[in-house]
Design a protein around this motif. Structure first.
Motif, PDB file in Angstrom:
ATOM      1  N   VAL A  69       0.852  -1.183   0.000  1.00  0.00           N
ATOM      2  CA  VAL A  69       0.000   0.000   0.000  1.00  0.00           C
ATOM      3  C   VAL A  69       0.890   1.236   0.000  1.00  0.00           C
ATOM      4  N   GLY A  70       0.769   2.050  -1.042  1.00  0.00           N
ATOM      5  CA  GLY A  70       1.533   3.288  -1.102  1.00  0.00           C
ATOM      6  C   GLY A  70       0.916   4.341  -0.209  1.00  0.00           C
ATOM      7  N   THR A  71       1.761   5.210   0.306  1.00  0.00           N
ATOM      8  CA  THR A  71       1.273   6.345   1.081  1.00  0.00           C
ATOM      9  C   THR A  71       1.987   7.589   0.588  1.00  0.00           C
ATOM     10  N   GLY A  72       1.203   8.617   0.262  1.00  0.00           N
ATOM     11  CA  GLY A  72       1.790   9.833  -0.311  1.00  0.00           C
ATOM     12  C   GLY A  72       0.749  10.889  -0.525  1.00  0.00           C
ATOM     13  N   GLU A  73       0.522  11.277  -1.785  1.00  0.00           N
ATOM     14  CA  GLU A  73      -0.394  12.364  -2.089  1.00  0.00           C
ATOM     15  C   GLU A  73      -1.838  12.020  -1.752  1.00  0.00           C
ATOM     16  N   ARG A  74      -2.242  10.772  -1.947  1.00  0.00           N
ATOM     17  CA  ARG A  74      -3.651  10.423  -1.841  1.00  0.00           C
ATOM     18  C   ARG A  74      -3.983   9.511  -0.656  1.00  0.00           C
ATOM     19  N   THR A  75      -3.100   8.626  -0.273  1.00  0.00           N
ATOM     20  CA  THR A  75      -3.349   7.679   0.821  1.00  0.00           C
ATOM     21  C   THR A  75      -2.508   8.073   2.023  1.00  0.00           C
ATOM     22  N   THR A  76      -3.151   8.269   3.160  1.00  0.00           N
ATOM     23  CA  THR A  76      -2.422   8.695   4.360  1.00  0.00           C
ATOM     24  C   THR A  76      -1.856   7.495   5.106  1.00  0.00           C
ATOM     25  N   PRO A  77      -0.823   7.704   5.931  1.00  0.00           N
ATOM     26  CA  PRO A  77      -0.328   6.609   6.767  1.00  0.00           C
ATOM     27  C   PRO A  77      -1.432   6.004   7.640  1.00  0.00           C
ATOM     28  N   ALA A  78      -2.359   6.839   8.120  1.00  0.00           N
ATOM     29  CA  ALA A  78      -3.463   6.325   8.931  1.00  0.00           C
ATOM     30  C   ALA A  78      -4.361   5.400   8.115  1.00  0.00           C
ATOM     31  N   GLY A  79      -4.527   5.723   6.822  1.00  0.00           N
ATOM     32  CA  GLY A  79      -5.311   4.852   5.960  1.00  0.00           C
ATOM     33  C   GLY A  79      -4.638   3.507   5.757  1.00  0.00           C
ATOM     34  N   VAL A 136       1.527  -6.806   5.124  1.00  0.00           N
ATOM     35  CA  VAL A 136       1.209  -5.569   4.410  1.00  0.00           C
ATOM     36  C   VAL A 136       2.487  -4.736   4.354  1.00  0.00           C
ATOM     37  N   LEU A 137       2.820  -4.277   3.171  1.00  0.00           N
ATOM     38  CA  LEU A 137       3.994  -3.425   2.993  1.00  0.00           C
ATOM     39  C   LEU A 137       3.527  -1.983   2.826  1.00  0.00           C
ATOM     40  N   ALA A 138       3.932  -1.117   3.726  1.00  0.00           N
ATOM     41  CA  ALA A 138       3.627   0.314   3.628  1.00  0.00           C
ATOM     42  C   ALA A 138       4.761   0.984   2.858  1.00  0.00           C
ATOM     43  N   VAL A 139       4.422   1.619   1.737  1.00  0.00           N
ATOM     44  CA  VAL A 139       5.433   2.114   0.805  1.00  0.00           C
ATOM     45  C   VAL A 139       5.285   3.622   0.617  1.00  0.00           C
ATOM     46  N   PRO A 140       6.132   4.442   1.237  1.00  0.00           N
ATOM     47  CA  PRO A 140       6.068   5.892   0.994  1.00  0.00           C
ATOM     48  C   PRO A 140       6.391   6.215  -0.468  1.00  0.00           C
ATOM     49  N   VAL A 141       5.535   7.052  -1.073  1.00  0.00           N
ATOM     50  CA  VAL A 141       5.694   7.452  -2.470  1.00  0.00           C
ATOM     51  C   VAL A 141       5.807   8.972  -2.520  1.00  0.00           C
ATOM     52  N   ALA A 142       6.733   9.482  -3.316  1.00  0.00           N
ATOM     53  CA  ALA A 142       6.920  10.928  -3.431  1.00  0.00           C
ATOM     54  C   ALA A 142       5.609  11.612  -3.772  1.00  0.00           C
ATOM     55  N   GLN A 143       5.319  12.723  -3.106  1.00  0.00           N
ATOM     56  CA  GLN A 143       4.040  13.411  -3.271  1.00  0.00           C
ATOM     57  C   GLN A 143       4.117  14.402  -4.415  1.00  0.00           C
ATOM     58  N   ARG A 144       4.040  13.856  -5.642  1.00  0.00           N
ATOM     59  CA  ARG A 144       4.058  14.667  -6.857  1.00  0.00           C
ATOM     60  C   ARG A 144       2.954  14.185  -7.781  1.00  0.00           C
ATOM     61  N   ARG A 145       2.531  15.075  -8.680  1.00  0.00           N
ATOM     62  CA  ARG A 145       1.465  14.736  -9.623  1.00  0.00           C
ATOM     63  C   ARG A 145       1.816  13.507 -10.450  1.00  0.00           C
ATOM     64  N   ALA A 146       3.071  13.393 -10.841  1.00  0.00           N
ATOM     65  CA  ALA A 146       3.482  12.281 -11.694  1.00  0.00           C
ATOM     66  C   ALA A 146       3.518  10.960 -10.941  1.00  0.00           C
ATOM     67  N   HIS A 190      15.190   1.574  -7.217  1.00  0.00           N
ATOM     68  CA  HIS A 190      16.120   1.135  -6.182  1.00  0.00           C
ATOM     69  C   HIS A 190      16.196   2.107  -5.005  1.00  0.00           C
ATOM     70  N   SER A 191      15.314   3.101  -5.006  1.00  0.00           N
ATOM     71  CA  SER A 191      15.248   3.994  -3.857  1.00  0.00           C
ATOM     72  C   SER A 191      13.947   3.824  -3.070  1.00  0.00           C
ATOM     73  N   LEU A 192      12.948   3.178  -3.668  1.00  0.00           N
ATOM     74  CA  LEU A 192      11.669   2.962  -3.004  1.00  0.00           C
ATOM     75  C   LEU A 192      11.856   2.031  -1.808  1.00  0.00           C
ATOM     76  N   GLU A 193      11.285   2.423  -0.680  1.00  0.00           N
ATOM     77  CA  GLU A 193      11.421   1.628   0.537  1.00  0.00           C
ATOM     78  C   GLU A 193      10.062   1.150   1.019  1.00  0.00           C
ATOM     79  N   ALA A 194      10.082   0.181   1.921  1.00  0.00           N
ATOM     80  CA  ALA A 194       8.838  -0.365   2.459  1.00  0.00           C
ATOM     81  C   ALA A 194       9.012  -0.704   3.929  1.00  0.00           C
ATOM     82  N   TYR A 195       7.952  -0.476   4.685  1.00  0.00           N
ATOM     83  CA  TYR A 195       7.851  -0.932   6.064  1.00  0.00           C
ATOM     84  C   TYR A 195       7.012  -2.208   6.070  1.00  0.00           C
ATOM     85  N   THR A 196       7.511  -3.247   6.679  1.00  0.00           N
ATOM     86  CA  THR A 196       6.805  -4.522   6.727  1.00  0.00           C
ATOM     87  C   THR A 196       5.899  -4.554   7.947  1.00  0.00           C
TER      88      THR A 196
END
Length: 417
Positions: free
Chosen positions: A220-230, A247-257, A281-287
């Motif tokens: 589950v990505g978290t960034g512009e649209r999905t919050t960590p709480a979600g 569940v892997l929580a994956v921070p995604v850069a908060q940009r339109r693209a 190779h820079s994307l990270e995940a919390y398990t």
């Protein structure tokens, strides 16, 4: 029946929304607020979408359309009341105009009501109100905003196993979409008895951020649209109800693209992803896994996403197919949703034809590409995955290249195959 346990199991049933008059409401004055980067040619967008749907049908996929199902659901008085109340709720209309709009909607046939709820209403299209709000509106002002982003059915709902997550969309322009999706899943006979694992009253969560990497493993990505709480809320529900073991929580850069995880990464085989090299190779995940007590979570990491995903799926590694080695080509094709593919079976995916470099790299890696036109559909920044909500896939189950599903008892219900 409805059942989805992966991104790549053979697609049996999918929910789409054919773009309609709501796209014709877009103007240079409102397209930014309605989250479109341009003014699409509506007839061409419809032709492109029809070709997309036909490509799926040709491959044996049952195509459901949201507007047709919604019209059928709105034959129910309870569904009509729920949909109309949600449409006129909020402070913008004022009491007097709200009564006028409600009365207008209540008098419509289910077909016309569906059109109004999706395409919106202008002030001139409802009986003149007597209140101050009605007097101050121009004839072409919206009293009910259109929903052009309903085209992207992935965001408002996602199936995990045999349950549906009806999400909460973060942007104001899209907030009303999930009220219609919830009406459909609650009142249409096709989904009678469907169990919900998420609700629009919960924290912001969008389906474009949810990737079912394999049975029991959800990123589950978290960034512009999905919050960590979600992400946390969904993880608690999935883990406690036996729908996932990781569940892997994956921070995604908060940009339109990169508004969603699926704008940078989608799956095209049991062990393969197509991925934007700028983040591969820079994307990270919390398990995230179940804690020692009921309702508790164990959070570890962060680790590189590709490494954490492979471990959770029981693989040595994930194969990565990128959108091109040249930085300019990769950036262009990522912007044009080159990573946003829809798998219709292992090693078969639908992709926009314009992303020639990405498609060539997919084919070189042994992935069959079903190429579709998207010059007009892409103006809302979404690709084939964004435009589709899988309702039924053949389960990968214990036969998948994963140790998670079979080893941890996450099996499809009887009859799911």
């Amino acid at each position: 029946m409805a059942y989805v346990d992966s991104e790549v199991g053979r697609l049996r049933t999918v929910l789409l929304h054919r773009p309609g008059p709501e796209l014709a409401r877009l103007t240079p004055r409102n397209n930014d607020a309605l989250l479109f980067d341009g003014i699409p040619w509506v007839a061409r967008a419809q032709d492109e979408h029809d070709a997309f749907a036909e490509a799926l049908r040709t491959r044996g996929v049952e195509v459901l359309t949201l507007d047709a199902l919604l019209e059928e659901a709105l034959a129910s008085p309870a569904a009509r009341e729920e949909a109309i109340t949600a449409a006129v709720d909020g402070p913008g209309l004022g009491d007097s105009l709200r009564r006028c709009v409600r009365g207008h909607l209540e008098g419509l046939h289910p077909h016309d009501l569906t059109v109004a709820l999706v395409a919106g209403l202008l002030a001139e299209e409802v009986p003149a109100g007597t209140g101050l709000v009605a007097r101050l509106l121009e004839p072409h002002d919206f009293v009910l905003a259109p929903l052009p982003n309903l085209l992207f059915t992935r965001d408002s709902s996602v199936w995990v196993g045999d349950r549906v997550a009806v999400t909460r969309l973060a942007m104001p322009a899209r907030a009303r979409e999930t009220t219609l999706t919830r009406v459909l899943y609650t009142h249409h006979p096709r989904f009678a008895g469907a169990r919900h694992v998420y609700d629009p009253a919960d924290e912001p969560l969008e389906g474009g951020d949810v990737l079912l990497l394999g049975p029991g493993v959800v990123a589950v990505g978290t960034g512009e649209r999905t919050t960590p709480a979600g992400v946390e809320r969904l993880a608690l529900r999935l883990l406690s109800q036996g729908l996932a073991h990781t569940v892997l929580a994956v921070p995604v850069a908060q940009r339109r693209a990169t508004m969603h995880l699926d704008t940078v990464c989608t799956m095209v085989d049991r062990d393969a992803v197509v991925m934007y090299p700028g983040v591969a190779h820079s994307l990270e995940a919390y398990t995230v896994t179940g804690g020692d007590e009921p309702g508790a979570l164990r959070v570890e990491g962060p680790r590189p996403f590709l490494e954490a995903a492979a471990d959770a799926m029981g693989l040595e590694r994930l194969r990565v197919i990128d959108t091109g080695l040249h930085p300019v080509v990769a950036e262009r094709e990522q912007w044009d949703d080159g990573n946003n593919t829809l798998a219709i079976a292992p090693r078969v995916c639908v992709a926009y034809e314009r992303n020639t470099e990405t498609n060539a790299r997919l084919e070189k890696a042994g992935i069959e590409v079903v190429a579709i036109a998207g010059s007009e559909l892409g103006s809302g920044r979404g690709g084939p995955r964004c435009m589709s909500c899988p309702v039924e896939r053949e389960p990968l189950g214990a036969g998948a290249a994963t140790s998670g599903a079979g080893a941890r008892g996450l099996q499809p219900p009887a009859g799911a195959a």
